[in-house]
Design a protein around this motif. Sequence first.
Motif, PDB file in Angstrom:
ATOM      1  N   PHE A 134       0.821  -1.219   0.000  1.00  0.00           N
ATOM      2  CA  PHE A 134       0.000   0.000   0.000  1.00  0.00           C
ATOM      3  C   PHE A 134       0.856   1.270   0.000  1.00  0.00           C
ATOM      4  N   GLY A 135       2.132   1.098  -0.344  1.00  0.00           N
ATOM      5  CA  GLY A 135       3.035   2.251  -0.369  1.00  0.00           C
ATOM      6  C   GLY A 135       3.056   2.931  -1.720  1.00  0.00           C
ATOM      7  N   CYS A 136       3.640   4.111  -1.751  1.00  0.00           N
ATOM      8  CA  CYS A 136       3.743   4.848  -3.017  1.00  0.00           C
ATOM      9  C   CYS A 136       4.944   5.789  -2.977  1.00  0.00           C
ATOM     10  N   PHE A 137       5.373   6.179  -4.160  1.00  0.00           N
ATOM     11  CA  PHE A 137       6.384   7.230  -4.256  1.00  0.00           C
ATOM     12  C   PHE A 137       5.740   8.558  -3.876  1.00  0.00           C
ATOM     13  N   GLY A 138       6.588   9.557  -3.685  1.00  0.00           N
ATOM     14  CA  GLY A 138       6.102  10.895  -3.342  1.00  0.00           C
ATOM     15  C   GLY A 138       6.381  11.188  -1.881  1.00  0.00           C
ATOM     16  N   ALA A 139       7.199  12.235  -1.649  1.00  0.00           N
ATOM     17  CA  ALA A 139       7.442  12.663  -0.266  1.00  0.00           C
ATOM     18  C   ALA A 139       6.122  13.157   0.325  1.00  0.00           C
ATOM     19  N   LEU A 140       6.045  13.153   1.650  1.00  0.00           N
ATOM     20  CA  LEU A 140       4.822  13.594   2.335  1.00  0.00           C
ATOM     21  C   LEU A 140       4.889  15.101   2.535  1.00  0.00           C
ATOM     22  N   ASN A 141       3.930  15.786   1.935  1.00  0.00           N
ATOM     23  CA  ASN A 141       3.987  17.244   1.934  1.00  0.00           C
ATOM     24  C   ASN A 141       3.291  17.848   3.147  1.00  0.00           C
ATOM     25  N   GLY A 142       3.976  17.791   4.268  1.00  0.00           N
ATOM     26  CA  GLY A 142       3.533  18.505   5.466  1.00  0.00           C
ATOM     27  C   GLY A 142       2.608  17.746   6.383  1.00  0.00           C
ATOM     28  N   ALA A 143       2.134  16.583   5.984  1.00  0.00           N
ATOM     29  CA  ALA A 143       1.237  15.793   6.830  1.00  0.00           C
ATOM     30  C   ALA A 143       1.464  14.325   6.504  1.00  0.00           C
ATOM     31  N   VAL A 144       0.914  13.435   7.328  1.00  0.00           N
ATOM     32  CA  VAL A 144       1.102  12.012   7.047  1.00  0.00           C
ATOM     33  C   VAL A 144      -0.213  11.255   6.871  1.00  0.00           C
ATOM     34  N   LEU A 145      -1.302  11.756   7.443  1.00  0.00           N
ATOM     35  CA  LEU A 145      -2.588  11.056   7.324  1.00  0.00           C
ATOM     36  C   LEU A 145      -3.238  11.329   5.978  1.00  0.00           C
ATOM     37  N   ASP A 146      -3.878  10.314   5.422  1.00  0.00           N
ATOM     38  CA  ASP A 146      -4.526  10.492   4.110  1.00  0.00           C
ATOM     39  C   ASP A 146      -5.583  11.595   4.138  1.00  0.00           C
TER      40      ASP A 146
END
Length: 397
Positions: free
Chosen positions: A167-179
């Motif tokens: 369930f992972g993906c590329f892309g840094a987390l932009n300021g938050a972690v929850l979907d």
Amino acid sequence: MSAFKISERVSYIGVNDRATYRFEGMWPIPKGVSYNSYLVNGSEKSAIIDGVELQHAYEQIDEIKEILGGKAPDYLIINHMEPDHSGTIRALRHAFPGITIVGNAQTLAMVKGFYGEEGATLAVKDGETLDLGGATLKFVLTPMVHWPETMMTYLEEEKTLFAGDAFGCFGALNGAVLDSELELAPYMSEMVRYYSNIVGKYGQFVQRALAKLKDTEIATICSTHGPVWRDNIPKVVEVYDTLSSYQPLDNGVTVVFGSMYGNTTRMVEAIVEALAAGGVRNIEVFNAGQAEMSDMLAAAFRHRGLVIASPTYSDGIFPPVAAFVDALAVRGLRNRELVVAGSFTWAPQAAKKILERLEGCGMTLAATPFTVKQNPSAEALEVARESGKALAEALAR
Ligand code: FEO
């Protein structure tokens, strides 16, 4: 990035990597990638679940020290040994000498092989639990999602699944972690690219893992890359189920071609025009000599239609197209409506060899494969158009 508290017992202690150009030395990550790591606090003990990539070790160690207020974590649970998650093992041991590394037998053998570690370890088996004090971690072995040692860890009290790469993906987390706090479309797209590039060969094992977890109640999925899933769990599970069963996500078409002098390009344009005229709207066309393998694979996993066109080169498939065909065959991509076209100057080899390489993959030929000599004639372009039309009709059924 900063530590985030994602529940009563769990803190996010992962990092963003916005500097690496190619993940695994191959796959471009223009939007970066996150290496997710978590700290689970029980009333008696604490555990780190998965580490991060080596160059971020001290960023993470500082966060752990701040959260624990000077106490040391008791356990480092390794769900997956690929070095984007295990690279900090030595550094964490150096910072917290009493820490016990937890993994299954294969994990612990790999720890020794990669890092030569001789400190405290705890071997766990499928279904065993570790009690941190009101925080019970259950270990679920899920081999080949993505390496043979991979397992998942389930925090029973919070119904939280630490899923490793799944369930992972590329892309840094932009300021938050929850979907719920992120714009999801880019991450969902990057999930397809991540899956097709990295996990794509192991669909049957992902299916086994999904079946094993079928009756487990899951409120939160903590993957090792990308957002923490809480509001979109059915959606991401469905995407993973579709991808790992080699079913397409949509009725679009991926076109991958190579061309040296423009003759194959002319055939491809004729096919693509017929597709559009036949009502297909989602068409992605890649010149394999210039495109990234990563994007071509993601498109092929996404779309139901697939067109491969290649000139003959050195008595075989044009090398950039050959690499793509080989990548499909290695992953066993199937359930696609396929059109194959070749062009040649004196040796008609490419189409034949594409078909040989994909033989047994379980794709359906939507049109009779064809080969064009030198500059395509009006008749040859009509054959190309007919194949595009046949593909559009197959996709409409
Ligand atoms: Fe993110 Fe297979 O490592």
